[in-house]
Design a protein around this motif. Structure first.
Motif, PDB file in Angstrom:
ATOM      1  N   ALA A  39       0.826  -1.205   0.000  1.00 28.33           N
ATOM      2  CA  ALA A  39       0.000   0.000   0.000  1.00 28.33           C
ATOM      3  C   ALA A  39       0.862   1.258   0.000  1.00 28.33           C
ATOM      4  O   ALA A  39       0.566   2.229  -0.714  1.00 28.33           O
ATOM      5  N   ALA A  40       1.944   1.239   0.798  1.00 21.13           N
ATOM      6  CA  ALA A  40       2.826   2.410   0.875  1.00 21.13           C
ATOM      7  C   ALA A  40       3.516   2.675  -0.465  1.00 21.13           C
ATOM      8  O   ALA A  40       3.625   3.824  -0.900  1.00 21.13           O
ATOM      9  N   CYS A  41       3.979   1.627  -1.128  1.00 12.57           N
ATOM     10  CA  CYS A  41       4.653   1.790  -2.416  1.00 12.57           C
ATOM     11  C   CYS A  41       3.696   2.299  -3.484  1.00 12.57           C
ATOM     12  O   CYS A  41       4.033   3.201  -4.263  1.00 12.57           O
ATOM     13  N   GLN A  42       2.486   1.740  -3.523  1.00 10.90           N
ATOM     14  CA  GLN A  42       1.522   2.172  -4.530  1.00 10.90           C
ATOM     15  C   GLN A  42       1.070   3.608  -4.289  1.00 10.90           C
ATOM     16  O   GLN A  42       0.868   4.377  -5.234  1.00 10.90           O
ATOM     17  N   ASP A  43       0.911   3.976  -3.040  1.00 12.23           N
ATOM     18  CA  ASP A  43       0.541   5.354  -2.716  1.00 12.23           C
ATOM     19  C   ASP A  43       1.654   6.318  -3.117  1.00 12.23           C
ATOM     20  O   ASP A  43       1.393   7.408  -3.654  1.00 12.23           O
ATOM     21  N   TYR A  44       2.893   5.910  -2.871  1.00  9.48           N
ATOM     22  CA  TYR A  44       4.049   6.735  -3.242  1.00  9.48           C
ATOM     23  C   TYR A  44       4.132   6.907  -4.756  1.00  9.48           C
ATOM     24  O   TYR A  44       4.384   8.011  -5.254  1.00  9.48           O
ATOM     25  N   ILE A  45       3.902   5.828  -5.503  1.00 10.71           N
ATOM     26  CA  ILE A  45       3.946   5.893  -6.963  1.00 10.71           C
ATOM     27  C   ILE A  45       2.899   6.869  -7.482  1.00 10.71           C
ATOM     28  O   ILE A  45       3.154   7.668  -8.398  1.00 10.71           O
ATOM     29  N   LYS A  46       1.707   6.841  -6.893  1.00 12.44           N
ATOM     30  CA  LYS A  46       0.643   7.762  -7.306  1.00 12.44           C
ATOM     31  C   LYS A  46       1.031   9.205  -7.025  1.00 12.44           C
ATOM     32  O   LYS A  46       0.779  10.100  -7.836  1.00 12.44           O
ATOM     33  N   LYS A  47       1.647   9.454  -5.871  1.00 13.09           N
ATOM     34  CA  LYS A  47       2.057  10.811  -5.510  1.00 13.09           C
ATOM     35  C   LYS A  47       3.136  11.339  -6.460  1.00 13.09           C
ATOM     36  O   LYS A  47       3.129  12.510  -6.836  1.00 13.09           O
ATOM     37  N   CYS A  48       4.067  10.481  -6.824  1.00  5.54           N
ATOM     38  CA  CYS A  48       5.166  10.904  -7.704  1.00  5.54           C
ATOM     39  C   CYS A  48       4.713  11.051  -9.152  1.00  5.54           C
ATOM     40  O   CYS A  48       5.314  11.800  -9.914  1.00  5.54           O
ATOM     41  N   GLY A  49       3.673  10.311  -9.531  1.00  7.15           N
ATOM     42  CA  GLY A  49       3.157  10.420 -10.886  1.00  7.15           C
ATOM     43  C   GLY A  49       3.774   9.404 -11.834  1.00  7.15           C
ATOM     44  O   GLY A  49       4.844   8.842 -11.573  1.00  7.15           O
ATOM     45  N   SER A  50       3.089   9.169 -12.923  1.00  8.49           N
ATOM     46  CA  SER A  50       3.556   8.195 -13.902  1.00  8.49           C
ATOM     47  C   SER A  50       4.762   8.724 -14.663  1.00  8.49           C
ATOM     48  O   SER A  50       4.991   9.936 -14.741  1.00  8.49           O
ATOM     49  N   LEU A  51       5.529   7.805 -15.230  1.00  8.03           N
ATOM     50  CA  LEU A  51       6.683   8.160 -16.049  1.00  8.03           C
ATOM     51  C   LEU A  51       6.284   8.162 -17.520  1.00  8.03           C
ATOM     52  O   LEU A  51       5.356   7.473 -17.920  1.00  8.03           O
ATOM     53  N   SER A  52       6.986   8.932 -18.305  1.00 15.77           N
ATOM     54  CA  SER A  52       6.692   8.978 -19.737  1.00 15.77           C
ATOM     55  C   SER A  52       7.034   7.642 -20.384  1.00 15.77           C
ATOM     56  O   SER A  52       7.871   6.880 -19.880  1.00 15.77           O
ATOM     57  N   ASP A  53       6.395   7.361 -21.512  1.00 15.09           N
ATOM     58  CA  ASP A  53       6.688   6.131 -22.245  1.00 15.09           C
ATOM     59  C   ASP A  53       8.156   6.073 -22.663  1.00 15.09           C
ATOM     60  O   ASP A  53       8.762   4.999 -22.718  1.00 15.09           O
ATOM     61  N   LYS A  54       8.734   7.234 -22.937  1.00  8.97           N
ATOM     62  CA  LYS A  54      10.141   7.294 -23.345  1.00  8.97           C
ATOM     63  C   LYS A  54      11.052   6.836 -22.213  1.00  8.97           C
ATOM     64  O   LYS A  54      12.000   6.071 -22.422  1.00  8.97           O
ATOM     65  N   ILE A  55      10.761   7.307 -20.989  1.00 10.87           N
ATOM     66  CA  ILE A  55      11.596   6.937 -19.841  1.00 10.87           C
ATOM     67  C   ILE A  55      11.438   5.450 -19.532  1.00 10.87           C
ATOM     68  O   ILE A  55      12.419   4.737 -19.306  1.00 10.87           O
ATOM     69  N   VAL A  56      10.193   4.983 -19.518  1.00 16.58           N
ATOM     70  CA  VAL A  56       9.945   3.568 -19.242  1.00 16.58           C
ATOM     71  C   VAL A  56      10.590   2.694 -20.309  1.00 16.58           C
ATOM     72  O   VAL A  56      11.222   1.680 -20.019  1.00 16.58           O
ATOM     73  N   GLY A  57      10.469   3.100 -21.568  1.00 18.51           N
ATOM     74  CA  GLY A  57      11.030   2.320 -22.661  1.00 18.51           C
ATOM     75  C   GLY A  57      12.549   2.294 -22.681  1.00 18.51           C
ATOM     76  O   GLY A  57      13.149   1.359 -23.219  1.00 18.51           O
ATOM     77  N   SER A  58      13.178   3.308 -22.098  1.00 23.44           N
ATOM     78  CA  SER A  58      14.638   3.367 -22.088  1.00 23.44           C
ATOM     79  C   SER A  58      15.250   2.607 -20.907  1.00 23.44           C
ATOM     80  O   SER A  58      16.467   2.506 -20.803  1.00 23.44           O
ATOM     81  N   ASN A  59      14.405   2.087 -20.018  1.00 18.52           N
ATOM     82  CA  ASN A  59      14.898   1.357 -18.858  1.00 18.52           C
ATOM     83  C   ASN A  59      15.342  -0.038 -19.286  1.00 18.52           C
ATOM     84  O   ASN A  59      14.520  -0.902 -19.580  1.00 18.52           O
ATOM     85  N   ARG A  60      16.630  -0.287 -19.321  1.00 20.88           N
ATOM     86  CA  ARG A  60      17.134  -1.574 -19.797  1.00 20.88           C
ATOM     87  C   ARG A  60      16.850  -2.703 -18.818  1.00 20.88           C
ATOM     88  O   ARG A  60      17.006  -3.887 -19.162  1.00 20.88           O
ATOM     89  N   ARG A  61      16.425  -2.375 -17.608  1.00 21.45           N
ATOM     90  CA  ARG A  61      16.126  -3.421 -16.635  1.00 21.45           C
ATOM     91  C   ARG A  61      14.723  -3.991 -16.814  1.00 21.45           C
ATOM     92  O   ARG A  61      14.414  -5.061 -16.308  1.00 21.45           O
ATOM     93  N   GLY A  62      13.854  -3.256 -17.490  1.00 18.72           N
ATOM     94  CA  GLY A  62      12.494  -3.739 -17.696  1.00 18.72           C
ATOM     95  C   GLY A  62      11.542  -2.589 -17.929  1.00 18.72           C
ATOM     96  O   GLY A  62      11.837  -1.437 -17.591  1.00 18.72           O
ATOM     97  N   PHE A  63      10.381  -2.886 -18.497  1.00 18.90           N
ATOM     98  CA  PHE A  63       9.405  -1.843 -18.816  1.00 18.90           C
ATOM     99  C   PHE A  63       8.440  -1.683 -17.641  1.00 18.90           C
ATOM    100  O   PHE A  63       7.342  -2.256 -17.634  1.00 18.90           O
ATOM    101  N   HIS A  64       8.840  -0.893 -16.657  1.00 18.54           N
ATOM    102  CA  HIS A  64       8.012  -0.679 -15.472  1.00 18.54           C
ATOM    103  C   HIS A  64       8.365   0.663 -14.839  1.00 18.54           C
ATOM    104  O   HIS A  64       9.358   1.303 -15.196  1.00 18.54           O
ATOM    105  N   TRP A  65       7.535   1.093 -13.906  1.00 18.91           N
ATOM    106  CA  TRP A  65       7.790   2.326 -13.167  1.00 18.91           C
ATOM    107  C   TRP A  65       8.977   2.090 -12.234  1.00 18.91           C
ATOM    108  O   TRP A  65       9.090   1.039 -11.589  1.00 18.91           O
ATOM    109  N   PHE A  66       9.869   3.062 -12.148  1.00  9.75           N
ATOM    110  CA  PHE A  66      11.023   2.916 -11.266  1.00  9.75           C
ATOM    111  C   PHE A  66      11.487   4.274 -10.770  1.00  9.75           C
ATOM    112  O   PHE A  66      11.175   5.313 -11.345  1.00  9.75           O
TER     113      PHE A  66
END
Length: 371
Positions: free
Chosen positions: A111-138
């Motif tokens: 719950a704490a992690c999901q709430d934090y992710i919502k507060k910080c906001g989503s990442l752009s498709d470009k940032i997510v796509g450039s993550n060589r570790r995987g296509f996810h929020w980080f």
């Protein structure tokens, strides 16, 4: 060196234990007894007489030559890796104290992690796509140096300092409790590496850096990362990668959270170790992410199946693996460049100009590790 340690039921340590203090005269009789019990317990764990941890991988190279860069601070990058061997499967289990007596720590972490992710906001498709570790929020918070002359907090930390510090620094919060648990496990199992972190802190202070840079904010780690589901991404599945810029002779800590069936998917693969490890939510695993190529198994690459009761799969009782919605992870790690600065006392460029050695003394550290 001891390559991989899974902290499961074997690590029934008290995540809320008070730190050992030197001024015992101010403690009550009960607190003194608790302190003596903790010291006794730590000694037994270190000797292997209490709750021995299953060591699932030993020396990763027969000759003791580690897959590091020439200078030895960090690991070799992904494109320099190769593996020719067999994969073995291991299973880790969740520490009892996390779930007994109606302990809702795992739910609180999610719950704490999901709430934090919502507060910080989503990442752009470009940032997510450039993550060589995987296509996810980080995200990554903590001290960053890499190619900087002087270390400072990451850009993400600066942009989200309030929410980040509130999430992590609450001493009774779920994230800090997990960090404390990982730190205690790390100190017990790898005291030589824990001492290396403390020495780094002292060196940075002598160099004039303040607490905001010199002190490891997250137990024995300077950096903290959340990999989480967000938007179209329902769960975290990492791609093959090596965290080559992390400190080579060091352990990162990974804690998996979320609600998913770990028997079906998201096993951790450690390529050079030849291991496939099932990691349920609630398990802390310590391993050198700079030395091992690692990733999660994906059904897009291999036709994996599972069975309801865990029996040997056949065409009649097997069914395809499902997705892992909700799966996320927290990672604690240290950058090689920060320790290089602290242990050399200067930048590599300056050390070369002064004709000083720029190599890490890994042999000394290896001698201090348990094998």
């Amino acid at each position: 060196m001891a390559g991989v340690t899974v902290m499961s039921d074997a690590s029934l340590v008290d995540a809320h234990a008070n730190p050992v203090v030197t001024n015992v005269g101010t403690l009550s009789r009960a607190e003194k007894q608790k302190r003596r019990r903790l010291l006794w317990f730590d000694k037994k764990v270190k000797k292997g007489e209490k709750h021995p941890t299953e060591k699932v991988a030993d020396t990763i190279t027969a000759a003791g030559v580690l897959p590091t860069t020439v200078q030895g601070w960090s690991g070799k990058d992904f494109n320099q890796r190769a593996y020719d061997g067999k994969m073995l499967q291991k299973i880790a289990s969740v520490p009892v104290w996390m779930t007994e007596n109606d302990n809702r720590l795992l739910d609180e972490v999610e719950a704490a992690c999901q709430d934090y992710i919502k507060k910080c906001g989503s990442l752009s498709d470009k940032i997510v796509g450039s993550n060589r570790r995987g296509f996810h929020w980080f995200m990554i918070v903590g001290v960053d140096r890499q190619i900087k002359a002087k270390p400072r907090l990451t850009a993400f930390h600066g942009a989200h300092a309030g929410d980040s510090d509130a999430l992590i620094d609450d001493p009774n919060g779920p994230i800090r409790r997990v960090i404390n648990h990982a730190a205690k496990c790390f100190k017990q199992r790898f005291p030589a590496l824990a001492d290396r972190v403390l020495a780094c802190e002292e060196s940075l202070k002598r160099m004039g850096y303040g607490e905001d840079v010199a002190r490891p904010r997250y137990g024995y780690w300077y950096n903290f990362c959340i990999n989480g589901p967000c938007g179209k991404v329902r769960g975290v599945m990492t791609r093959p990668h090596v965290d080559a810029k992390n400190l080579a002779l060091m352990m990162c800590a990974v804690f998996v959270y979320g609600r998913f069936n770990s028997k079906e998917k998201a096993w951790l693969v450690l390529w050079e170790a030849g291991l496939i490890i099932e990691i349920p939510p609630g398990v802390v695993i310590l391993y050198p992410s700079s030395l091992f190529m690692h990733f999660n198994i994906s059904i897009t690459d291999i036709d994996f199946v599972t069975t309801v009761d865990g029996s040997r799969p056949t065409r009649k009782n097997a069914h395809p693996l499902n997705e892992v919605p909700g799966r996320g992870s927290m990672v604690l790690f240290n950058q090689a460049s920060l320790f290089q600065l602290a242990e050399l006392g200067t930048t590599i460029k300056a050390a070369k100009a002064a004709k000083k050695s720029t190599k890490a003394d890994n042999s000394r550290l290896i001698r201090g590790l348990r094998v």
